[in-house]
Design an enzyme around this catalytic site. Sequence first.
Site, PDB file in Angstrom:
ATOM      1  N   ALA A 289      41.488  38.969  40.827  1.00 11.31           N
ATOM      2  CA  ALA A 289      40.803  38.931  42.116  1.00 11.31           C
ATOM      3  C   ALA A 289      41.538  39.892  43.040  1.00 11.31           C
ATOM      4  CB  ALA A 289      40.859  37.515  42.673  1.00 11.31           C
TER       5      ALA A 289
ATOM      6  N   GLY B  68      41.640  36.767  37.670  1.00 17.42           N
ATOM      7  CA  GLY B  68      40.170  36.753  37.628  1.00 17.42           C
ATOM      8  C   GLY B  68      39.610  37.678  36.563  1.00 17.42           C
TER       9      GLY B  68
ATOM     10  N   GLU C 163      39.728  35.678  33.525  1.00 21.75           N
ATOM     11  CA  GLU C 163      38.699  34.642  33.651  1.00 21.75           C
ATOM     12  C   GLU C 163      37.304  35.220  33.399  1.00 21.75           C
ATOM     13  OE1 GLU C 163      40.466  33.543  37.548  1.00 21.75           O
ATOM     14  OE2 GLU C 163      40.080  31.480  36.899  1.00 21.75           O
TER      15      GLU C 163
ATOM     16  N   GLU D 117      48.625  33.821  38.353  1.00 23.43           N
ATOM     17  CA  GLU D 117      48.414  33.308  39.711  1.00 23.43           C
ATOM     18  C   GLU D 117      49.627  32.573  40.269  1.00 23.43           C
ATOM     19  OE1 GLU D 117      46.168  33.168  37.294  1.00 23.43           O
ATOM     20  OE2 GLU D 117      44.223  33.746  38.085  1.00 23.43           O
TER      21      GLU D 117
HETATM   22  N1  COA Z   1      44.235  43.053  43.865  1.00 24.63           N
HETATM   23  C1  COA Z   1      44.259  44.111  44.677  1.00 24.63           C
HETATM   24  N2  COA Z   1      44.807  45.290  44.348  1.00 24.63           N
HETATM   25  C2  COA Z   1      45.366  45.385  43.132  1.00 24.63           C
HETATM   26  C3  COA Z   1      45.387  44.319  42.224  1.00 24.63           C
HETATM   27  C4  COA Z   1      44.794  43.101  42.636  1.00 24.63           C
HETATM   28  N3  COA Z   1      44.724  42.046  41.829  1.00 24.63           N
HETATM   29  N4  COA Z   1      46.026  44.705  41.115  1.00 24.63           N
HETATM   30  C5  COA Z   1      46.386  45.992  41.308  1.00 24.63           C
HETATM   31  N5  COA Z   1      45.986  46.404  42.540  1.00 24.63           N
HETATM   32  C6  COA Z   1      46.173  47.711  43.153  1.00 24.63           C
HETATM   33  C7  COA Z   1      47.596  47.910  43.637  1.00 24.63           C
HETATM   34  O1  COA Z   1      47.765  47.315  44.905  1.00 24.63           O
HETATM   35  C8  COA Z   1      47.665  49.409  43.665  1.00 24.63           C
HETATM   36  O2  COA Z   1      46.972  49.869  44.808  1.00 24.63           O
HETATM   37  P1  COA Z   1      47.633  51.045  45.733  1.00 24.63           P
HETATM   38  O3  COA Z   1      47.755  52.221  44.789  1.00 24.63           O
HETATM   39  O4  COA Z   1      46.625  51.254  46.823  1.00 24.63           O
HETATM   40  O5  COA Z   1      48.956  50.512  46.185  1.00 24.63           O
HETATM   41  C9  COA Z   1      46.852  49.818  42.456  1.00 24.63           C
HETATM   42  O6  COA Z   1      45.992  48.722  42.165  1.00 24.63           O
HETATM   43  C10 COA Z   1      47.679  50.105  41.221  1.00 24.63           C
HETATM   44  O7  COA Z   1      48.497  48.970  40.977  1.00 24.63           O
HETATM   45  P2  COA Z   1      50.073  49.027  40.832  1.00 24.63           P
HETATM   46  O8  COA Z   1      50.611  47.664  41.132  1.00 24.63           O
HETATM   47  O9  COA Z   1      50.615  50.155  41.614  1.00 24.63           O
HETATM   48  O10 COA Z   1      50.213  49.371  39.279  1.00 24.63           O
HETATM   49  P3  COA Z   1      51.426  48.974  38.330  1.00 24.63           P
HETATM   50  O11 COA Z   1      51.205  49.735  37.070  1.00 24.63           O
HETATM   51  O12 COA Z   1      52.731  49.155  39.028  1.00 24.63           O
HETATM   52  O13 COA Z   1      51.265  47.410  38.050  1.00 24.63           O
HETATM   53  C11 COA Z   1      50.037  45.396  37.520  1.00 24.63           C
HETATM   54  C12 COA Z   1      50.124  46.922  37.346  1.00 24.63           C
HETATM   55  C13 COA Z   1      48.735  44.937  36.899  1.00 24.63           C
HETATM   56  C14 COA Z   1      51.202  44.732  36.768  1.00 24.63           C
HETATM   57  C15 COA Z   1      50.109  45.035  39.023  1.00 24.63           C
HETATM   58  O14 COA Z   1      49.158  45.829  39.716  1.00 24.63           O
HETATM   59  C16 COA Z   1      49.831  43.608  39.327  1.00 24.63           C
HETATM   60  O15 COA Z   1      50.685  42.751  39.117  1.00 24.63           O
HETATM   61  N6  COA Z   1      48.629  43.291  39.878  1.00 24.63           N
HETATM   62  C17 COA Z   1      48.283  41.998  40.311  1.00 24.63           C
HETATM   63  C18 COA Z   1      47.949  41.121  39.121  1.00 24.63           C
HETATM   64  C19 COA Z   1      47.638  39.707  39.588  1.00 24.63           C
HETATM   65  O16 COA Z   1      48.474  38.989  40.098  1.00 24.63           O
HETATM   66  N7  COA Z   1      46.378  39.292  39.378  1.00 24.63           N
HETATM   67  C20 COA Z   1      45.940  37.982  39.740  1.00 24.63           C
HETATM   68  C21 COA Z   1      45.390  37.972  41.092  1.00 24.63           C
HETATM   69  S1  COA Z   1      44.864  36.338  41.518  1.00 24.63           S
END
Ligand code: COA
Length: 259
Positions: free
Chosen positions: A66, A111, A114, A134
């Site tokens: 999400a 999400g 999911e 989460e």
């Molecule tokens: N919601 C909003 N933005 C997200 C996102 C999310 N769930 N997951 C990634 N992004 C965005 C980042 O903020 C970043 O945006 P920016 O370039 O404007 O800063 C972009 O996507 C790239 O992500 P980034 O974190 O820089 O890549 P990474 O390779 O360092 O890490 C992940 C990849 C997947 C490990 C990391 O993005 C992450 O942990 N995301 C969240 C996962 C999560 O908790 N999901 C459950 C949500 S309820």
Amino acid sequence: MAYETILTEVQNSVLVITLNREDKLNALNKTVFDELTLAIDELYTNHTLKGAVITGKGTRAFAAGADISEFTGLDAEGARKLAKRGQDLFFRLERSPKPIVAAVNGFALGGGCELAMACHMRISGETAKFGQPEVNLGIIPGYGGTQRMTQLVGKGRAFELLMTGKMINGAEAYRIGLVNQLGHNDTLVDTAIEIIESIAAKAPLAIGYVVDSINAVYEDGVDGYQTEIDGFAACTLTTDFKEGASAFLEKRKANFQGK
Ligand code: COA
């Protein structure tokens, strides 16, 4: 139809839906939910479509969850509405009488995982990354993840994945039954289309009754065995049942009409 956050195209009568927020790792924001809802409506109403594939744009993500930026200021009432909205859409996927396959081409987190779990089947590359992280954010899954993860991988593994928030790769997801089939990242969508085409060669109404009966296992207050009896009986009223039985006896390929 032109969308802002998803792409749709029809390939071999299969609707291919691509989550299209590559710069945000295809995170699911409100617009994605609105647009996915419309795309799934199209799957239900367009009789020429055999099924749908859902995938993510780019090489990095199916969907990284999400959209966390929409969590700012979220209160309990807003959270209830958000979760209900997601769950309603994901039920619609799960209950679709036409097959929906997730082609998981990278991160499928929160999400995103999911969403993949709400599809009838999942295929992925070995290096895809699945998880329900989460708890790292101080929340729990809200789009059915606690339920579908348990259904797919069992209680012990669901506790492990959801309590630790850890990620597993596609190979491990396949090993524990979260993924149906492993493939190569660059041909996942083609493979998913082939799966749907093979299902579309069967009797469509029977496929719908399979979906109802399997989903009935998990619906409170519904007797799945009775749902199966009802579906089995309903099949005998179809032209396709007569065609299927005749084709077998005449040693020819059945030509099903969905009637
Ligand atoms: N919601 C909003 N933005 C997200 C996102 C999310 N769930 N997951 C990634 N992004 C965005 C980042 O903020 C970043 O945006 P920016 O370039 O404007 O800063 C972009 O996507 C790239 O992500 P980034 O974190 O820089 O890549 P990474 O390779 O360092 O890490 C992940 C990849 C997947 C490990 C990391 O993005 C992450 O942990 N995301 C969240 C996962 C999560 O908790 N999901 C459950 C949500 S309820």
